[in-house]
Design a protein around this motif. Structure first.
Motif, PDB file in Angstrom:
ATOM      1  N   ARG A   1       0.808  -1.214   0.000  1.00 49.07           N
ATOM      2  CA  ARG A   1       0.000   0.000   0.000  1.00 49.07           C
ATOM      3  C   ARG A   1       0.843   1.267   0.000  1.00 49.07           C
ATOM      4  O   ARG A   1       0.408   2.306  -0.497  1.00 49.07           O
ATOM      5  CB  ARG A   1      -0.951  -0.007   1.205  1.00 49.07           C
ATOM      6  N   ALA A   2       2.042   1.165   0.564  1.00 53.66           N
ATOM      7  CA  ALA A   2       2.934   2.333   0.556  1.00 53.66           C
ATOM      8  C   ALA A   2       3.381   2.691  -0.847  1.00 53.66           C
ATOM      9  O   ALA A   2       3.825   3.820  -1.107  1.00 53.66           O
ATOM     10  CB  ALA A   2       4.148   2.069   1.448  1.00 53.66           C
ATOM     11  N   LEU A   3       3.261   1.734  -1.783  1.00 55.42           N
ATOM     12  CA  LEU A   3       3.633   2.000  -3.172  1.00 55.42           C
ATOM     13  C   LEU A   3       2.539   2.747  -3.930  1.00 55.42           C
ATOM     14  O   LEU A   3       2.809   3.345  -4.974  1.00 55.42           O
ATOM     15  CB  LEU A   3       3.919   0.680  -3.897  1.00 55.42           C
ATOM     16  N   MET A   4       1.307   2.703  -3.420  1.00 56.89           N
ATOM     17  CA  MET A   4       0.193   3.279  -4.167  1.00 56.89           C
ATOM     18  C   MET A   4       0.346   4.779  -4.437  1.00 56.89           C
ATOM     19  O   MET A   4       0.052   5.228  -5.559  1.00 56.89           O
ATOM     20  CB  MET A   4      -1.128   2.987  -3.466  1.00 56.89           C
ATOM     21  N   PRO A   5       0.777   5.606  -3.464  1.00 55.75           N
ATOM     22  CA  PRO A   5       0.956   7.029  -3.792  1.00 55.75           C
ATOM     23  C   PRO A   5       1.903   7.258  -4.957  1.00 55.75           C
ATOM     24  O   PRO A   5       1.677   8.145  -5.788  1.00 55.75           O
ATOM     25  CB  PRO A   5       1.512   7.627  -2.486  1.00 55.75           C
ATOM     26  N   PHE A   6       2.956   6.447  -5.051  1.00 51.61           N
ATOM     27  CA  PHE A   6       3.898   6.597  -6.155  1.00 51.61           C
ATOM     28  C   PHE A   6       3.283   6.104  -7.461  1.00 51.61           C
ATOM     29  O   PHE A   6       3.545   6.664  -8.528  1.00 51.61           O
ATOM     30  CB  PHE A   6       5.192   5.842  -5.845  1.00 51.61           C
ATOM     31  N   ALA A   7       2.462   5.048  -7.376  1.00 54.50           N
ATOM     32  CA  ALA A   7       1.776   4.560  -8.577  1.00 54.50           C
ATOM     33  C   ALA A   7       0.785   5.588  -9.083  1.00 54.50           C
ATOM     34  O   ALA A   7       0.652   5.814 -10.286  1.00 54.50           O
ATOM     35  CB  ALA A   7       1.063   3.238  -8.274  1.00 54.50           C
TER      36      ALA A   7
ATOM     37  N   HIS B   1      -4.789  12.693  -2.539  1.00 53.74           N
ATOM     38  CA  HIS B   1      -4.623  13.729  -1.511  1.00 53.74           C
ATOM     39  C   HIS B   1      -3.277  13.559  -0.808  1.00 53.74           C
ATOM     40  O   HIS B   1      -2.608  14.547  -0.483  1.00 53.74           O
ATOM     41  CB  HIS B   1      -5.762  13.674  -0.497  1.00 53.74           C
ATOM     42  N   ARG B   2      -2.885  12.300  -0.581  1.00 52.89           N
ATOM     43  CA  ARG B   2      -1.593  12.054   0.052  1.00 52.89           C
ATOM     44  C   ARG B   2      -0.458  12.425  -0.884  1.00 52.89           C
ATOM     45  O   ARG B   2       0.606  12.888  -0.447  1.00 52.89           O
ATOM     46  CB  ARG B   2      -1.486  10.589   0.466  1.00 52.89           C
ATOM     47  N   VAL B   3      -0.644  12.216  -2.186  1.00 55.13           N
ATOM     48  CA  VAL B   3       0.376  12.608  -3.158  1.00 55.13           C
ATOM     49  C   VAL B   3       0.600  14.110  -3.110  1.00 55.13           C
ATOM     50  O   VAL B   3       1.729  14.595  -3.095  1.00 55.13           O
ATOM     51  CB  VAL B   3      -0.037  12.173  -4.583  1.00 55.13           C
TER      52      VAL B   3
ATOM     53  N   LEU C   1       6.681  14.916  -7.209  1.00 53.78           N
ATOM     54  CA  LEU C   1       6.846  14.006  -6.068  1.00 53.78           C
ATOM     55  C   LEU C   1       7.837  12.903  -6.420  1.00 53.78           C
ATOM     56  O   LEU C   1       8.780  12.629  -5.664  1.00 53.78           O
ATOM     57  CB  LEU C   1       5.502  13.384  -5.689  1.00 53.78           C
ATOM     58  N   LEU C   2       7.650  12.278  -7.567  1.00 53.73           N
ATOM     59  CA  LEU C   2       8.544  11.201  -7.972  1.00 53.73           C
ATOM     60  C   LEU C   2       9.937  11.725  -8.300  1.00 53.73           C
ATOM     61  O   LEU C   2      10.949  11.100  -7.955  1.00 53.73           O
ATOM     62  CB  LEU C   2       7.960  10.465  -9.179  1.00 53.73           C
ATOM     63  N   GLY C   3       9.991  12.878  -8.975  1.00 53.93           N
ATOM     64  CA  GLY C   3      11.286  13.450  -9.316  1.00 53.93           C
ATOM     65  C   GLY C   3      12.094  13.813  -8.086  1.00 53.93           C
ATOM     66  O   GLY C   3      13.291  13.522  -7.993  1.00 53.93           O
ATOM     67  N   LEU C   4      11.438  14.440  -7.110  1.00 54.86           N
ATOM     68  CA  LEU C   4      12.132  14.805  -5.880  1.00 54.86           C
ATOM     69  C   LEU C   4      12.510  13.566  -5.086  1.00 54.86           C
ATOM     70  O   LEU C   4      13.569  13.520  -4.458  1.00 54.86           O
ATOM     71  CB  LEU C   4      11.249  15.733  -5.033  1.00 54.86           C
ATOM     72  N   SER C   5      11.640  12.542  -5.096  1.00 59.03           N
ATOM     73  CA  SER C   5      11.960  11.298  -4.395  1.00 59.03           C
ATOM     74  C   SER C   5      13.174  10.635  -5.021  1.00 59.03           C
ATOM     75  O   SER C   5      14.079  10.174  -4.320  1.00 59.03           O
ATOM     76  CB  SER C   5      10.762  10.336  -4.437  1.00 59.03           C
ATOM     77  N   LEU C   6      13.203  10.573  -6.362  1.00 57.80           N
ATOM     78  CA  LEU C   6      14.348   9.984  -7.054  1.00 57.80           C
ATOM     79  C   LEU C   6      15.608  10.800  -6.826  1.00 57.80           C
ATOM     80  O   LEU C   6      16.680  10.260  -6.571  1.00 57.80           O
ATOM     81  CB  LEU C   6      14.070   9.898  -8.549  1.00 57.80           C
ATOM     82  N   SER C   7      15.466  12.116  -6.911  1.00 56.49           N
ATOM     83  CA  SER C   7      16.651  12.963  -6.813  1.00 56.49           C
ATOM     84  C   SER C   7      17.268  12.904  -5.424  1.00 56.49           C
ATOM     85  O   SER C   7      18.489  12.918  -5.271  1.00 56.49           O
ATOM     86  CB  SER C   7      16.307  14.415  -7.176  1.00 56.49           C
TER      87      SER C   7
END
Length: 403
Positions: A139-145, A221-223, A380-386
């Motif tokens: 479930r923790a993967l869902m925001p990224f999906a 909303h969490r994203v 969100l994904l870009g900052l997480s990756l970076s």
């Protein structure tokens, strides 16, 4: 003897039970030291990371967790666990050896009814802990999906094909996660004593693919919250740009053009304040010298394109080199990094048309909100990756070239 099922220890109940057995009995049951330590590490780690009562950050809990084990035991358990995960056939054979009726009858005769029952109860209790950790991890993967899906939503099918010739970008990650979650709930969690774990009512409620729109709305909303928090750590002024764009859409007569301008400025500032143009050019030369469409000439000066700036941003100025596989020849930017960089630049290009040419219609507002949603997902994904990448340390101070 303390009942292993209701004991207050954070360690594996199966490991605790087996360690008390005679060595010959353990050997007969095919429980060697590596397997026992692997089970102990796995279950203990799950308990520690899911401890909602602790005020410590998870990193501190993880450090304290490893201090409880002897280093040699940790290496033994990790070697066993990694070996099982790397060899799928070996892992299945190992698990299947304990599932057969003959094995259970043998264990029952060897241990006796009472001890056999205790072993089964300990196994179920440990399995419940691992199942809960697995569900929470999925479930923790869902925001990224959801963020990934939203970022791709700003791209046309043709633009996706420019990145990947296969169907990788068309995979519905959100539906896949919901399907896995439902399977875990029906096939695993429903059969285990979850009351012995820290499971909440929400943990025990299955996600279903037919409720996917409702799930995505909730997760989105969490994203937004996660994206906002990460942006605030970068620069609080960037967050105000997003809020300003939303306010303009809601309250201003000229809201669409104002919102578009705010979002374009947001993208430009993130790129500009992360790496200067000179640093981006140096990064291209070191990592992607043969990649097309990363530079252009203006007034006899070489400048990076927006895509180059976005790529440098999502890589955090780190190395691009990686191993080749069946979907990736290892040359050029990775599929994920390239997709996110293009999503950011495509969104910026799409926003340009709203700067001076808008009629203020609801359709245009909906289109702009979709662009904003996709941008938040990409950021969100870009900052997480970076932040997960190792940044390149430049020996010279940032010197901006003229745009």
């Amino acid at each position: 003897m303390k009942d292993p099922v209701v004991g207050g220890d954070r360690r594996s109940l199966v490991a605790e039970f087996i360690r008390r057995l005679d060595p010959d009995v353990r050997t007969a049951l095919h429980f060697d030291d590596a397997a026992v330590m692997g089970a102990d590490l796995l279950v203990s780690l799950c308990r520690v990371l899911m401890d909602n009562t602790s005020s410590q950050p998870w990193q501190d809990r993880l450090e304290a967790f490893f201090e409880e084990f002897d280093l040699a035991d940790v290496e033994t358990g990790l070697d066993f666990t990694v070996a099982q995960m790397q060899d799928r056939d070996q892992m299945l054979a190992w698990f299947n050896s304990f599932k057969g009726r003959n094995y259970h009858l043998f264990a029952l005769r060897l241990l006796g009814a009472a001890e056999y029952r205790r072993l089964i109860e300990a196994f179920k209790a440990d399995s419940a802990v691992v199942a809960l950790a697995l569900r929470r991890g999925i479930r923790a993967l869902m925001p990224f999906a959801v963020a990934w899906s939203d970022a791709l939503g700003n791209m046309t099918e043709q633009q996706r094909k420019a990145i990947s010739k296969n169907d990788l970008l068309g995979i519905e990650l959100t539906r896949g996660i919901a399907t896995i979650d439902e399977t875990i709930g029906e096939k695993v969690i429903a059969t285990l004593p979850m009351q012995l774990t820290a499971a909440t009512a929400d943990d025990l409620s299955n996600w279903r693919p037919d409720n996917l729109p409702e799930i995505i709305t909730s997760v989105r909303h969490r994203v937004v919250e996660s994206s906002t928090k990460r942006l605030e750590r970068e620069n609080s002024q960037l967050v105000r740009k997003i809020r300003g764009a939303k306010d303009a859409l809601m309250h201003s007569e000229d809201g669409i053009s104002q919102a578009a301008n705010s979002l374009i400025e947001l993208i430009d500032r993130i790129m500009r304040e992360t790496f200067s143009k000179r640093e981006v050019l140096a990064w291209i030369e070191d990592n992607l010298p043969d990649e097309p469409d990363l530079t252009y000439e203006k007034d006899n000066t070489t400048l990076p394109t927006k895509r180059a700036e976005a790529l440098c941003f999502v890589y955090r100025g780190g190395p691009v080199a990686r191993e080749a596989n069946e979907h990736d020849n290892g040359l050029g930017p990775s599929l994920i990094h390239d997709t996110l960089a293009r999503a950011i630049t495509i969104t910026r290009t799409s926003l340009q048309k709203f700067k001076h040419d808008d009629d203020g219609t609801q359709e245009e507002k909906d289109q702009l909100l979709a662009l904003l949603t996709g941008l938040e997902g990409a950021l969100l994904l870009g900052l997480s990756l970076s932040h997960a990448s190792s940044p390149v340390t430049f020996d010279h101070p940032p010197v901006e070239l003229d745009a």
